[in-house]
Design a protein around this motif. Sequence first.
Motif, PDB file in Angstrom:
ATOM      1  N   SER A 192       1.776   0.005 -12.010  1.00  0.00           N
ATOM      2  CA  SER A 192       1.508   1.311 -11.429  1.00  0.00           C
ATOM      3  C   SER A 192       0.575   1.163 -10.235  1.00  0.00           C
ATOM      4  N   ALA A 193       0.591   2.158  -9.366  1.00  0.00           N
ATOM      5  CA  ALA A 193      -0.257   2.100  -8.172  1.00  0.00           C
ATOM      6  C   ALA A 193      -1.731   2.051  -8.544  1.00  0.00           C
ATOM      7  N   ALA A 194      -2.125   2.756  -9.604  1.00  0.00           N
ATOM      8  CA  ALA A 194      -3.543   2.778  -9.992  1.00  0.00           C
ATOM      9  C   ALA A 194      -4.023   1.393 -10.397  1.00  0.00           C
ATOM     10  N   SER A 195      -3.173   0.623 -11.080  1.00  0.00           N
ATOM     11  CA  SER A 195      -3.633  -0.692 -11.538  1.00  0.00           C
ATOM     12  C   SER A 195      -3.392  -1.778 -10.502  1.00  0.00           C
ATOM     13  N   ASP A 196      -2.231  -1.797  -9.830  1.00  0.00           N
ATOM     14  CA  ASP A 196      -1.920  -2.875  -8.906  1.00  0.00           C
ATOM     15  C   ASP A 196      -2.496  -2.670  -7.515  1.00  0.00           C
ATOM     16  N   SER A 236      -9.743   5.562  -2.133  1.00  0.00           N
ATOM     17  CA  SER A 236     -10.255   5.638  -3.496  1.00  0.00           C
ATOM     18  C   SER A 236      -9.120   5.944  -4.470  1.00  0.00           C
ATOM     19  N   VAL A 237      -9.197   5.360  -5.645  1.00  0.00           N
ATOM     20  CA  VAL A 237      -8.224   5.662  -6.679  1.00  0.00           C
ATOM     21  C   VAL A 237      -8.244   7.147  -7.029  1.00  0.00           C
ATOM     22  N   TRP A 238      -9.413   7.797  -6.881  1.00  0.00           N
ATOM     23  CA  TRP A 238      -9.510   9.230  -7.190  1.00  0.00           C
ATOM     24  C   TRP A 238      -8.601  10.054  -6.295  1.00  0.00           C
ATOM     25  N   GLY A 239      -8.473   9.687  -5.030  1.00  0.00           N
ATOM     26  CA  GLY A 239      -7.565  10.399  -4.124  1.00  0.00           C
ATOM     27  C   GLY A 239      -6.129  10.273  -4.577  1.00  0.00           C
ATOM     28  N   PHE A 240      -5.745   9.048  -4.985  1.00  0.00           N
ATOM     29  CA  PHE A 240      -4.385   8.844  -5.471  1.00  0.00           C
ATOM     30  C   PHE A 240      -4.145   9.620  -6.761  1.00  0.00           C
ATOM     31  N   LEU A 244       4.058  13.121   0.309  1.00  0.00           N
ATOM     32  CA  LEU A 244       4.056  12.816   1.743  1.00  0.00           C
ATOM     33  C   LEU A 244       2.627  12.756   2.275  1.00  0.00           C
ATOM     34  N   VAL A 245       1.800  13.711   1.882  1.00  0.00           N
ATOM     35  CA  VAL A 245       0.384  13.695   2.277  1.00  0.00           C
ATOM     36  C   VAL A 245      -0.279  12.412   1.767  1.00  0.00           C
ATOM     37  N   CYS A 246      -0.007  12.038   0.536  1.00  0.00           N
ATOM     38  CA  CYS A 246      -0.588  10.821  -0.035  1.00  0.00           C
ATOM     39  C   CYS A 246      -0.142   9.589   0.766  1.00  0.00           C
ATOM     40  N   LEU A 247       1.137   9.546   1.124  1.00  0.00           N
ATOM     41  CA  LEU A 247       1.668   8.420   1.890  1.00  0.00           C
ATOM     42  C   LEU A 247       0.987   8.302   3.254  1.00  0.00           C
ATOM     43  N   ILE A 248       0.813   9.431   3.917  1.00  0.00           N
ATOM     44  CA  ILE A 248       0.174   9.438   5.244  1.00  0.00           C
ATOM     45  C   ILE A 248      -1.323   9.175   5.119  1.00  0.00           C
ATOM     46  N   TRP A 249      -1.957   9.801   4.152  1.00  0.00           N
ATOM     47  CA  TRP A 249      -3.404   9.704   3.940  1.00  0.00           C
ATOM     48  C   TRP A 249      -3.824   8.306   3.499  1.00  0.00           C
ATOM     49  N   ARG A 250      -3.038   7.709   2.594  1.00  0.00           N
ATOM     50  CA  ARG A 250      -3.361   6.417   2.008  1.00  0.00           C
ATOM     51  C   ARG A 250      -4.801   6.386   1.495  1.00  0.00           C
TER      52      ARG A 250
END
Length: 195
Positions: free
Chosen positions: A1-5, A65-69, A56-62
């Motif tokens: 998962s993105a949070a762990s990897d 912090s894991v909290w943002g994801f 899409l916002v997450c992809l652009i924002w990147r």
Amino acid sequence: SAASDVYKRQEFIPVARETKDSAAVRHFPFASKLSATFGKKELAMGSSIVSALVWLVCLIWRPASVWGFVACYILANIGMGFFNTIIWAMITDVIDDAEVRNGVREDGTIYSVYSFARKLGQAFSSGLVGALLGIIGYTEATAFDPAVTRGIFNMACIAPIIGFVCIVLALAFLYPLNKKKVEENVAELAARRNK
């Protein structure tokens, strides 16, 4: 998962899932009210658009912090929760529409076709994730390579965007049961039963 990897923070996985599930359960009472106001198809499309936009916002924002994801994950899954709640009520609308058109109520057939299609979709998506991980070069040895973690992050955002866009397009162009049509079918079936 993105949070762990990607973020190297496995402890956030259960937090994200529990928070997402808790938020999804809280929206259930609103789903019926919103679908009564706007229509089930319209709510399913709207919630899918919101989820796609969040990813899409997450992809652009990147988010660094894991909290943002995790925030994006939760918000997108609230939208998906509306869709997953409404889809079951939409099946009843399909059954009503089939009865209006064919004069026969086919609950079992329609539910079984839907259930089978859902299982096929789940199997396909599981296989697709494995294939995409292979394409981006994920192995146990490369799990934390920057190119691979970027690929995982991109996949975690782009795959749901594509899925939600496909849902919106399918509902817009293939699913004819908008609020007006559903109300017409309900009135027609009521009239037939009151004869």
